[in-house]
Structures are given as C-alpha cells and as structure tokens.
Design a protein around this motif. Structure first.
Motif, PDB file in Angstrom:
ATOM      1  N   GLY A  47       0.847  -1.182   0.000  1.00 48.49           N
ATOM      2  CA  GLY A  47       0.000   0.000   0.000  1.00 48.49           C
ATOM      3  C   GLY A  47       0.885   1.235   0.000  1.00 48.49           C
ATOM      4  N   LEU A  48       0.352   2.335  -0.470  1.00 52.13           N
ATOM      5  CA  LEU A  48       1.113   3.581  -0.542  1.00 52.13           C
ATOM      6  C   LEU A  48       0.535   4.612   0.413  1.00 52.13           C
ATOM      7  CD1 LEU A  48       1.515   3.805  -4.410  1.00 52.13           C
ATOM      8  CD2 LEU A  48       3.170   2.970  -2.734  1.00 52.13           C
ATOM      9  N   GLY A  49       1.396   5.502   0.868  1.00 48.77           N
ATOM     10  CA  GLY A  49       0.975   6.582   1.754  1.00 48.77           C
ATOM     11  C   GLY A  49       0.111   7.591   1.026  1.00 48.77           C
ATOM     12  N   ARG A  50      -0.352   8.549   1.792  1.00 50.73           N
ATOM     13  CA  ARG A  50      -1.248   9.593   1.279  1.00 50.73           C
ATOM     14  C   ARG A  50      -0.609  10.348   0.116  1.00 50.73           C
ATOM     15  NH1 ARG A  50      -5.367  11.007   4.948  1.00 50.73           N
ATOM     16  NH2 ARG A  50      -5.594  12.941   3.760  1.00 50.73           N
ATOM     17  N   ILE A  51      -1.398  10.678  -0.882  1.00 55.51           N
ATOM     18  CA  ILE A  51      -0.911  11.401  -2.057  1.00 55.51           C
ATOM     19  C   ILE A  51      -0.440  12.803  -1.687  1.00 55.51           C
ATOM     20  CG2 ILE A  51      -3.196  12.235  -2.774  1.00 55.51           C
ATOM     21  CD1 ILE A  51      -0.441  11.077  -5.176  1.00 55.51           C
ATOM     22  N   ASP A  52      -1.060  13.409  -0.675  1.00 55.03           N
ATOM     23  CA  ASP A  52      -0.649  14.765  -0.294  1.00 55.03           C
ATOM     24  C   ASP A  52       0.676  14.779   0.464  1.00 55.03           C
ATOM     25  OD1 ASP A  52      -1.687  13.631   2.022  1.00 55.03           O
ATOM     26  OD2 ASP A  52      -3.083  15.262   2.445  1.00 55.03           O
ATOM     27  N   GLU A  53       1.228  13.606   0.757  1.00 55.95           N
ATOM     28  CA  GLU A  53       2.535  13.510   1.392  1.00 55.95           C
ATOM     29  C   GLU A  53       3.638  13.144   0.384  1.00 55.95           C
ATOM     30  OE1 GLU A  53       1.929  10.689   4.510  1.00 55.95           O
ATOM     31  OE2 GLU A  53       0.709  12.070   5.695  1.00 55.95           O
ATOM     32  N   ALA A  54       3.290  13.108  -0.895  1.00 58.11           N
ATOM     33  CA  ALA A  54       4.252  12.757  -1.944  1.00 58.11           C
ATOM     34  C   ALA A  54       5.248  13.894  -2.162  1.00 58.11           C
ATOM     35  CB  ALA A  54       3.526  12.463  -3.257  1.00 58.11           C
ATOM     36  N   THR A  55       6.391  13.550  -2.715  1.00 57.52           N
ATOM     37  CA  THR A  55       7.399  14.519  -3.140  1.00 57.52           C
ATOM     38  C   THR A  55       7.807  14.153  -4.562  1.00 57.52           C
ATOM     39  OG1 THR A  55       8.222  14.747  -0.889  1.00 57.52           O
ATOM     40  CG2 THR A  55       9.675  15.502  -2.642  1.00 57.52           C
ATOM     41  N   THR A  56       7.926  15.139  -5.429  1.00 59.52           N
ATOM     42  CA  THR A  56       8.315  14.909  -6.813  1.00 59.52           C
ATOM     43  C   THR A  56       9.720  15.457  -7.035  1.00 59.52           C
ATOM     44  OG1 THR A  56       6.017  15.043  -7.527  1.00 59.52           O
ATOM     45  CG2 THR A  56       7.701  15.348  -9.224  1.00 59.52           C
ATOM     46  N   VAL A  57      10.576  14.647  -7.661  1.00 63.59           N
ATOM     47  CA  VAL A  57      11.948  15.050  -7.983  1.00 63.59           C
ATOM     48  C   VAL A  57      12.085  15.092  -9.501  1.00 63.59           C
ATOM     49  CG1 VAL A  57      14.392  14.445  -7.779  1.00 63.59           C
ATOM     50  CG2 VAL A  57      12.819  13.954  -5.883  1.00 63.59           C
ATOM     51  N   ASP A  58      12.540  16.235 -10.020  1.00 62.91           N
ATOM     52  CA  ASP A  58      12.722  16.413 -11.467  1.00 62.91           C
ATOM     53  C   ASP A  58      14.168  16.803 -11.729  1.00 62.91           C
ATOM     54  OD1 ASP A  58      12.757  17.089 -14.130  1.00 62.91           O
ATOM     55  OD2 ASP A  58      11.061  18.475 -14.020  1.00 62.91           O
ATOM     56  N   ASN A  59      14.932  15.900 -12.299  1.00 59.33           N
ATOM     57  CA  ASN A  59      16.324  16.174 -12.653  1.00 59.33           C
ATOM     58  C   ASN A  59      16.506  16.100 -14.168  1.00 59.33           C
ATOM     59  OD1 ASN A  59      19.011  16.783 -12.260  1.00 59.33           O
ATOM     60  ND2 ASN A  59      19.617  14.688 -11.808  1.00 59.33           N
ATOM     61  N   THR A  60      15.487  16.560 -14.899  1.00 56.63           N
ATOM     62  CA  THR A  60      15.554  16.507 -16.357  1.00 56.63           C
ATOM     63  C   THR A  60      16.149  17.777 -16.962  1.00 56.63           C
ATOM     64  OG1 THR A  60      13.295  17.366 -16.569  1.00 56.63           O
ATOM     65  CG2 THR A  60      13.566  14.955 -16.489  1.00 56.63           C
ATOM     66  N   GLY A  61      16.309  18.803 -16.150  1.00 52.59           N
ATOM     67  CA  GLY A  61      16.866  20.068 -16.653  1.00 52.59           C
ATOM     68  C   GLY A  61      18.243  20.312 -16.083  1.00 52.59           C
ATOM     69  N   ALA A  62      18.611  21.579 -16.026  1.00 50.24           N
ATOM     70  CA  ALA A  62      19.940  21.961 -15.534  1.00 50.24           C
ATOM     71  C   ALA A  62      20.075  21.771 -14.030  1.00 50.24           C
ATOM     72  CB  ALA A  62      20.214  23.421 -15.893  1.00 50.24           C
ATOM     73  N   ASP A  63      18.969  21.887 -13.288  1.00 53.19           N
ATOM     74  CA  ASP A  63      18.984  21.764 -11.832  1.00 53.19           C
ATOM     75  C   ASP A  63      17.978  20.716 -11.378  1.00 53.19           C
ATOM     76  OD1 ASP A  63      20.821  23.958 -11.372  1.00 53.19           O
ATOM     77  OD2 ASP A  63      19.155  25.301 -11.930  1.00 53.19           O
ATOM     78  N   VAL A  64      18.238  20.161 -10.211  1.00 51.28           N
ATOM     79  CA  VAL A  64      17.282  19.255  -9.593  1.00 51.28           C
ATOM     80  C   VAL A  64      16.201  20.100  -8.931  1.00 51.28           C
ATOM     81  CG1 VAL A  64      16.921  17.482  -7.845  1.00 51.28           C
ATOM     82  CG2 VAL A  64      19.055  17.518  -9.140  1.00 51.28           C
ATOM     83  N   VAL A  65      14.951  19.806  -9.255  1.00 48.61           N
ATOM     84  CA  VAL A  65      13.822  20.520  -8.663  1.00 48.61           C
ATOM     85  C   VAL A  65      13.041  19.528  -7.817  1.00 48.61           C
ATOM     86  CG1 VAL A  65      11.716  21.835  -9.121  1.00 48.61           C
ATOM     87  CG2 VAL A  65      13.700  22.081 -10.646  1.00 48.61           C
ATOM     88  N   VAL A  66      12.907  19.845  -6.533  1.00 52.99           N
ATOM     89  CA  VAL A  66      12.150  19.000  -5.603  1.00 52.99           C
ATOM     90  C   VAL A  66      10.896  19.767  -5.216  1.00 52.99           C
ATOM     91  CG1 VAL A  66      12.179  17.814  -3.383  1.00 52.99           C
ATOM     92  CG2 VAL A  66      14.271  17.935  -4.765  1.00 52.99           C
ATOM     93  N   THR A  67       9.736  19.138  -5.441  1.00 57.20           N
ATOM     94  CA  THR A  67       8.459  19.788  -5.190  1.00 57.20           C
ATOM     95  C   THR A  67       7.631  18.948  -4.225  1.00 57.20           C
ATOM     96  OG1 THR A  67       8.510  20.571  -7.477  1.00 57.20           O
ATOM     97  CG2 THR A  67       6.416  20.742  -6.319  1.00 57.20           C
ATOM     98  N   ASP A  68       7.069  19.588  -3.214  1.00 58.67           N
ATOM     99  CA  ASP A  68       6.139  18.884  -2.332  1.00 58.67           C
ATOM    100  C   ASP A  68       4.870  18.583  -3.108  1.00 58.67           C
ATOM    101  OD1 ASP A  68       7.852  19.045  -0.193  1.00 58.67           O
ATOM    102  OD2 ASP A  68       6.947  20.861   0.632  1.00 58.67           O
ATOM    103  N   GLY A  69       4.365  17.392  -2.911  1.00 62.09           N
ATOM    104  CA  GLY A  69       3.110  17.018  -3.542  1.00 62.09           C
ATOM    105  C   GLY A  69       3.308  16.102  -4.733  1.00 62.09           C
ATOM    106  N   PRO A  70       2.203  15.625  -5.257  1.00 61.25           N
ATOM    107  CA  PRO A  70       2.259  14.671  -6.377  1.00 61.25           C
ATOM    108  C   PRO A  70       2.680  15.330  -7.677  1.00 61.25           C
ATOM    109  CG  PRO A  70      -0.004  15.280  -5.915  1.00 61.25           C
ATOM    110  CD  PRO A  70       0.843  15.929  -4.844  1.00 61.25           C
ATOM    111  N   TYR A  71       3.096  14.502  -8.621  1.00 59.67           N
ATOM    112  CA  TYR A  71       3.497  14.970  -9.942  1.00 59.67           C
ATOM    113  C   TYR A  71       2.318  15.593 -10.681  1.00 59.67           C
ATOM    114  CZ  TYR A  71       4.670  14.768 -14.881  1.00 59.67           C
ATOM    115  OH  TYR A  71       4.852  15.083 -16.187  1.00 59.67           O
TER     116      TYR A  71
END
Length: 115
Positions: A47-71
C-alpha cells in the motif's frame, strides 16, 4: 509467465476512513495475499501513503527541482499495488477481479516490459 502490475486506483478520501472501519478490508486483503502466495502468483505488493505527502523530484533540466506534492493533480491516485505472475492476460484479469473485490477499488493492469 508474465509479470503484471495490478494498480489499485483510489479516491484520495480513502485515506480518511477510520482505521476500525477499514480493518475488515485489510483483513480480506491479507487473506487474498495469502491465496496468491499459495497459488504461486505472488511477486510482491504494498500500500502507498497519502498522495498529499508525496514529493516529486525532477532532474531533467539543468537543476534538480524538488516539489512537495504529487506529480499530477487528479481525482484518483495510486493507493497500492500487486505484482503478480500469470500465464496470460486472461489469467491476470481473473486475479485483478479478485483483487478489486477484496480491496473494494478499481484495478488497472499493465505488464512489465522485459519481464
């Protein structure tokens, strides 16, 4: 044998159901997991935790962007999953029908590439 991902699709409000109300469903799911193991179809599940507790990591550009919440913001989300083995899609569909019954949610089936 092919491996299939059985995704449990839920409305996020499912996380707000009191534990005592959800307990019978958890117990039914546990029995189903035991059946899958006995049948040799079990690979793993969770089972997975709550969606509002997700973190999204995007390292597709020049910098790593970490965003609270779902993608993505959607009405439904992935609440859990099973990975099972089955000889074909028809057999996987039968397992998914049983899974949907015990967890009382919709199930999406997809194969693993190269599995």
């Amino acid at each position: 044998m092919t491996q299939y991902l059985l995704s449990v699709v839920v409305d996020p409000s499912v996380y707000d159901i009191p534990q005592e109300e959800a307990q019978p469903q958890y117990e039914a799911t546990g029995r189903f997991n035991d059946e899958l193991k006995a049948e040799g179809a079990w690979v793993f599940a969770g089972g997975l935790g709550r969606i509002d507790e997700a973190t999204t990591v995007d390292n597709t550009g020049a910098d790593v962007v970490v965003t609270d919440g779902p993608y993505a913001e959607t009405k439904e989300c992935l609440g859990g999953f099973w990975v099972v083995t089955a000889p074909d899609l028809d057999a996987a569909l039968k397992i998914a029908a049983r899974a949907s019954k015990v967890c009382e949610q919709k199930i999406e089936i997809r194969t693993f590439d190269g599995a």
